[in-house]
Design a protein around this motif. Structure first.
Motif, PDB file in Angstrom:
ATOM      1  N   VAL A 122      16.075  -3.427 -10.075  1.00 58.13           N
ATOM      2  CA  VAL A 122      16.784  -2.582 -11.010  1.00 58.13           C
ATOM      3  C   VAL A 122      18.298  -2.283 -10.100  1.00 58.13           C
ATOM      4  CG1 VAL A 122      16.802  -0.707 -12.385  1.00 58.13           C
ATOM      5  CG2 VAL A 122      14.811  -1.962 -12.347  1.00 58.13           C
TER       6      VAL A 122
ATOM      7  N   GLY B 165       0.768  -1.217   0.027  1.00 54.59           N
ATOM      8  CA  GLY B 165       0.073   0.039  -0.143  1.00 54.59           C
ATOM      9  C   GLY B 165       0.687   1.357   0.126  1.00 54.59           C
ATOM     10  N   LYS B 166       2.160   1.219  -0.330  1.00 55.38           N
ATOM     11  CA  LYS B 166       2.849   2.387  -0.415  1.00 55.38           C
ATOM     12  C   LYS B 166       2.452   3.586  -1.323  1.00 55.38           C
ATOM     13  CE  LYS B 166       6.730   0.033  -1.490  1.00 55.38           C
ATOM     14  NZ  LYS B 166       6.416  -1.575  -1.606  1.00 55.38           N
ATOM     15  N   GLY B 167       2.104   2.926  -2.676  1.00 56.80           N
ATOM     16  CA  GLY B 167       1.813   3.788  -3.804  1.00 56.80           C
ATOM     17  C   GLY B 167       0.580   4.579  -3.180  1.00 56.80           C
ATOM     18  N   THR B 168      -0.633   3.836  -2.627  1.00 65.68           N
ATOM     19  CA  THR B 168      -1.975   4.064  -2.280  1.00 65.68           C
ATOM     20  C   THR B 168      -1.651   5.201  -1.289  1.00 65.68           C
ATOM     21  OG1 THR B 168      -2.591   1.972  -2.738  1.00 65.68           O
ATOM     22  CG2 THR B 168      -4.147   3.294  -1.385  1.00 65.68           C
TER      23      THR B 168
ATOM     24  N   ARG C 202      -4.670  -6.365  -8.533  1.00 66.95           N
ATOM     25  CA  ARG C 202      -4.463  -5.160  -9.398  1.00 66.95           C
ATOM     26  C   ARG C 202      -3.867  -5.412 -10.730  1.00 66.95           C
ATOM     27  NH1 ARG C 202       0.634  -1.499  -6.930  1.00 66.95           N
ATOM     28  NH2 ARG C 202       1.654  -3.306  -7.566  1.00 66.95           N
TER      29      ARG C 202
ATOM     30  N   GLN D 279      12.854  -9.046 -10.378  1.00 71.66           N
ATOM     31  CA  GLN D 279      14.244  -8.619  -9.695  1.00 71.66           C
ATOM     32  C   GLN D 279      14.210  -7.117  -9.428  1.00 71.66           C
ATOM     33  OE1 GLN D 279      16.690 -10.056 -12.870  1.00 71.66           O
ATOM     34  NE2 GLN D 279      16.614 -12.201 -12.032  1.00 71.66           N
TER      35      GLN D 279
ATOM     36  N   ARG E  42       8.525   3.003 -14.337  1.00 69.58           N
ATOM     37  CA  ARG E  42       7.583   2.814 -15.529  1.00 69.58           C
ATOM     38  C   ARG E  42       7.651   3.927 -16.396  1.00 69.58           C
ATOM     39  NH1 ARG E  42       5.826   0.065 -10.732  1.00 69.58           N
ATOM     40  NH2 ARG E  42       4.854   1.855  -9.703  1.00 69.58           N
TER      41      ARG E  42
ATOM     42  N   THR F 211      10.475   5.328  -6.916  1.00 66.70           N
ATOM     43  CA  THR F 211      11.393   4.911  -7.912  1.00 66.70           C
ATOM     44  C   THR F 211      10.482   3.867  -9.018  1.00 66.70           C
ATOM     45  OG1 THR F 211      11.915   3.374  -6.038  1.00 66.70           O
ATOM     46  CG2 THR F 211      13.445   5.034  -6.995  1.00 66.70           C
TER      47      THR F 211
ATOM     48  N   ARG G 132       9.389 -11.477  -6.134  1.00 69.21           N
ATOM     49  CA  ARG G 132       9.396 -10.231  -5.643  1.00 69.21           C
ATOM     50  C   ARG G 132       9.457 -10.350  -4.030  1.00 69.21           C
ATOM     51  NH1 ARG G 132       4.601  -7.343  -8.633  1.00 69.21           N
ATOM     52  NH2 ARG G 132       5.040  -5.556  -7.231  1.00 69.21           N
TER      53      ARG G 132
ATOM     54  N   GLY H 159       8.976   3.104  -2.063  1.00 67.17           N
ATOM     55  CA  GLY H 159       9.955   2.148  -2.586  1.00 67.17           C
ATOM     56  C   GLY H 159      11.239   2.206  -2.922  1.00 67.17           C
TER      57      GLY H 159
ATOM     58  N   ARG I   8      15.698   0.308  -1.284  1.00 66.59           N
ATOM     59  CA  ARG I   8      15.382  -1.180  -1.288  1.00 66.59           C
ATOM     60  C   ARG I   8      16.345  -2.164  -1.130  1.00 66.59           C
ATOM     61  NH1 ARG I   8      10.246  -0.478  -4.553  1.00 66.59           N
ATOM     62  NH2 ARG I   8       9.101  -2.457  -4.757  1.00 66.59           N
TER      63      ARG I   8
ATOM     64  N   GLY J  75      -6.541  -3.364   7.006  1.00 68.56           N
ATOM     65  CA  GLY J  75      -7.633  -2.718   7.324  1.00 68.56           C
ATOM     66  C   GLY J  75      -8.117  -1.690   6.198  1.00 68.56           C
TER      67      GLY J  75
ATOM     68  N   GLN K  22      21.312   1.180  -1.039  1.00 72.18           N
ATOM     69  CA  GLN K  22      20.711   2.333  -1.585  1.00 72.18           C
ATOM     70  C   GLN K  22      20.321   3.372  -0.277  1.00 72.18           C
ATOM     71  OE1 GLN K  22      16.925   1.391  -3.621  1.00 72.18           O
ATOM     72  NE2 GLN K  22      17.981   0.151  -5.298  1.00 72.18           N
TER      73      GLN K  22
HETATM   74  P1  B4P Z   1       0.384  -0.142  -3.852  1.00 74.32           P
HETATM   75  O1  B4P Z   1      -0.114   0.916  -2.977  1.00 74.32           O
HETATM   76  O2  B4P Z   1       0.044   0.195  -5.200  1.00 74.32           O
HETATM   77  O3  B4P Z   1       1.510  -1.010  -3.631  1.00 74.32           O
HETATM   78  P2  B4P Z   1       3.160  -0.492  -3.577  1.00 74.32           P
HETATM   79  O4  B4P Z   1       3.434  -1.286  -2.429  1.00 74.32           O
HETATM   80  O5  B4P Z   1       3.225   0.629  -3.993  1.00 74.32           O
HETATM   81  O6  B4P Z   1       3.785  -1.764  -4.837  1.00 74.32           O
HETATM   82  P3  B4P Z   1       4.990  -2.278  -5.675  1.00 74.32           P
HETATM   83  O7  B4P Z   1       5.728  -2.340  -4.224  1.00 74.32           O
HETATM   84  O8  B4P Z   1       4.619  -3.359  -6.107  1.00 74.32           O
HETATM   85  O9  B4P Z   1       5.462  -1.179  -6.568  1.00 74.32           O
HETATM   86  P4  B4P Z   1       6.885  -0.362  -7.181  1.00 74.32           P
HETATM   87  O10 B4P Z   1       6.272   0.427  -8.001  1.00 74.32           O
HETATM   88  O11 B4P Z   1       7.477   0.057  -5.732  1.00 74.32           O
HETATM   89  O12 B4P Z   1      -0.869  -1.311  -3.559  1.00 74.32           O
HETATM   90  C1  B4P Z   1      -0.779  -2.524  -4.230  1.00 74.32           C
HETATM   91  C2  B4P Z   1      -2.472  -2.990  -4.385  1.00 74.32           C
HETATM   92  O13 B4P Z   1      -3.089  -2.964  -3.144  1.00 74.32           O
HETATM   93  C3  B4P Z   1      -3.217  -1.996  -5.050  1.00 74.32           C
HETATM   94  O14 B4P Z   1      -4.134  -2.470  -6.225  1.00 74.32           O
HETATM   95  C4  B4P Z   1      -3.993  -1.305  -4.186  1.00 74.32           C
HETATM   96  O15 B4P Z   1      -5.239  -0.611  -4.633  1.00 74.32           O
HETATM   97  C5  B4P Z   1      -4.301  -2.350  -2.959  1.00 74.32           C
HETATM   98  N1  B4P Z   1      -4.509  -1.861  -1.617  1.00 74.32           N
HETATM   99  C6  B4P Z   1      -3.571  -0.701  -1.179  1.00 74.32           C
HETATM  100  N2  B4P Z   1      -4.112  -0.519   0.381  1.00 74.32           N
HETATM  101  C7  B4P Z   1      -5.002  -1.531   0.426  1.00 74.32           C
HETATM  102  C8  B4P Z   1      -5.878  -1.961   1.749  1.00 74.32           C
HETATM  103  N3  B4P Z   1      -5.608  -0.934   2.779  1.00 74.32           N
HETATM  104  N4  B4P Z   1      -6.790  -2.840   1.567  1.00 74.32           N
HETATM  105  C9  B4P Z   1      -6.676  -3.432   0.481  1.00 74.32           C
HETATM  106  N5  B4P Z   1      -6.147  -3.288  -0.634  1.00 74.32           N
HETATM  107  C10 B4P Z   1      -5.227  -2.129  -0.862  1.00 74.32           C
HETATM  108  O16 B4P Z   1       7.755  -1.670  -7.274  1.00 74.32           O
HETATM  109  C11 B4P Z   1       7.872  -2.273  -8.824  1.00 74.32           C
HETATM  110  C12 B4P Z   1       8.971  -2.649  -9.109  1.00 74.32           C
HETATM  111  O17 B4P Z   1      10.008  -1.547  -9.557  1.00 74.32           O
HETATM  112  C13 B4P Z   1       9.952  -3.678  -8.174  1.00 74.32           C
HETATM  113  O18 B4P Z   1       9.399  -4.865  -8.060  1.00 74.32           O
HETATM  114  C14 B4P Z   1      11.209  -3.526  -8.892  1.00 74.32           C
HETATM  115  O19 B4P Z   1      11.578  -4.527 -10.044  1.00 74.32           O
HETATM  116  C15 B4P Z   1      11.348  -2.031  -9.498  1.00 74.32           C
HETATM  117  N6  B4P Z   1      11.849  -1.048  -8.185  1.00 74.32           N
HETATM  118  C16 B4P Z   1      11.167  -0.152  -7.868  1.00 74.32           C
HETATM  119  N7  B4P Z   1      11.922   0.525  -7.039  1.00 74.32           N
HETATM  120  C17 B4P Z   1      13.076  -0.163  -6.968  1.00 74.32           C
HETATM  121  C18 B4P Z   1      14.457   0.443  -6.157  1.00 74.32           C
HETATM  122  N8  B4P Z   1      14.435   1.261  -5.167  1.00 74.32           N
HETATM  123  N9  B4P Z   1      15.528  -0.689  -6.568  1.00 74.32           N
HETATM  124  C19 B4P Z   1      15.328  -1.431  -7.315  1.00 74.32           C
HETATM  125  N10 B4P Z   1      14.007  -1.767  -8.049  1.00 74.32           N
HETATM  126  C20 B4P Z   1      13.102  -0.970  -7.720  1.00 74.32           C
END
Ligand code: B4P
Length: 228
Positions: A95, A48-51, A163, A93, A72, A67, A181, A121, A124, A209, A128
């Motif tokens: 990056v 839920g980091k992005g959310t 998602r 994996q 993306r 990141t 992951r 994010g 990681r 929650g 870093q």
């Molecule tokens: P999000 O909020 O989107 O999840 P996230 O933690 O941000 O996602 P993630 O770790 O996958 O992405 P990132 O872009 O950082 O929530 C996920 C889902 O849950 C959504 O559908 C949301 O609606 C739902 N949700 C949220 N809160 C909820 C709740 N309370 N109840 C129910 N549902 C809920 O990373 C993607 C990739 O990029 C990595 O795997 C890696 O390859 C690369 N990357 C990114 N940063 C990097 C770094 N620093 N170093 C190396 N590689 C990196």
């Protein structure tokens, strides 16, 4: 987008080890000019980091640095960096460190007048995390608090597969990539928590929650940190 650190790595002008060897006085100097409040939102994929980031940046006027989003964007623009990153991301994996560190360096440079950053994010890996401390210390800034969203693996898989049905994200549609992951998170990213626990900046937050409940808990932790 320019990547000053990455360019130096590529040109062999600076190694990652040299980058970490910034003079000690920079790291330990008092922070008379610190003007920012900097937050890391930490947690496994799908926690839920992005959310929550979207809401937090709006509430506190921080600059959102994800990141994942930056990578993306590079992929969508079909840049060489994006094409290279896609190979790693599609397999679940990470990056390479120098690529994401370069992106963050460039973003910090771009937002010199910010009142603070929300890092989503990132970091990681332990490398870093060290690099981020150095980049902030060079600007007489530091991380104020690390908020870690804790969610069970079962719930994470459910969220990510859900998602994946609508987002078009290739790393969310295949359960084996999702499991990969998580295993990278355990081996490479979980140690980042210890790094910040040692610095007494780490705060765990229940990430299950409603989105509103989790947002309230994050706000409470930030408000307490700002007041201290
Ligand atoms: P999000 O909020 O989107 O999840 P996230 O933690 O941000 O996602 P993630 O770790 O996958 O992405 P990132 O872009 O950082 O929530 C996920 C889902 O849950 C959504 O559908 C949301 O609606 C739902 N949700 C949220 N809160 C909820 C709740 N309370 N109840 C129910 N549902 C809920 O990373 C993607 C990739 O990029 C990595 O795997 C890696 O390859 C690369 N990357 C990114 N940063 C990097 C770094 N620093 N170093 C190396 N590689 C990196």
């Amino acid at each position: 987008m320019q990547f000053p650190v990455l360019e130096k790595f590529k040109a062999n002008l600076i190694s990652i080890e040299d980058f970490f060897k910034i003079e000690p006085y920079i790291c330990y100097s008092p922070r008379p000019y610190a003007l920012m409040f900097n937050v890391i939102l930490f947690g496994p994929p799908g926690s839920g980091k992005g959310t929550q980031s979207e809401r937090l940046v709006e509430k506190y006027g921080l600059i959102h640095l994800s990141t994942g989003n930056l990578l993306r964007e590079e992929i969508a623009n079909k840049t060489p960096l994006g094409m290279e990153a896609k190979n790693f991301m599609d397999k679940g994996q990470l990056v390479p460190d120098e690529v994401v560190i370069g992106m963050i360096d460039s973003a910090l440079e771009h937002h010199k007048d910010a009142t603070g950053f929300l890092f989503d994010g990132f970091p990681r890996t332990a490398a870093q995390a060290q690099a981020l401390d150095k980049l902030l210390a060079l600007r007489k800034e530091e991380i104020n608090i690390v908020l870690a969203l804790e969610v069970t693996e079962e719930e994470l898989v459910k969220r990510l597969l859900h998602r994946g049905k609508t987002s078009g994200r290739s790393d969310d549609s295949d359960e084996s990539v999702i499991r990969k992951r998580f295993s990278v998170y355990s081996s490479d990213t979980a140690p980042v928590a210890d790094y910040y626990k040692k610095a007494h900046k780490f705060k765990a937050i229940k990430g299950e929650g409603s989105v509103d409940e989790i947002f309230a808990a994050l706000r409470q932790a930030i408000d307490m940190s700002m007041a201290s």
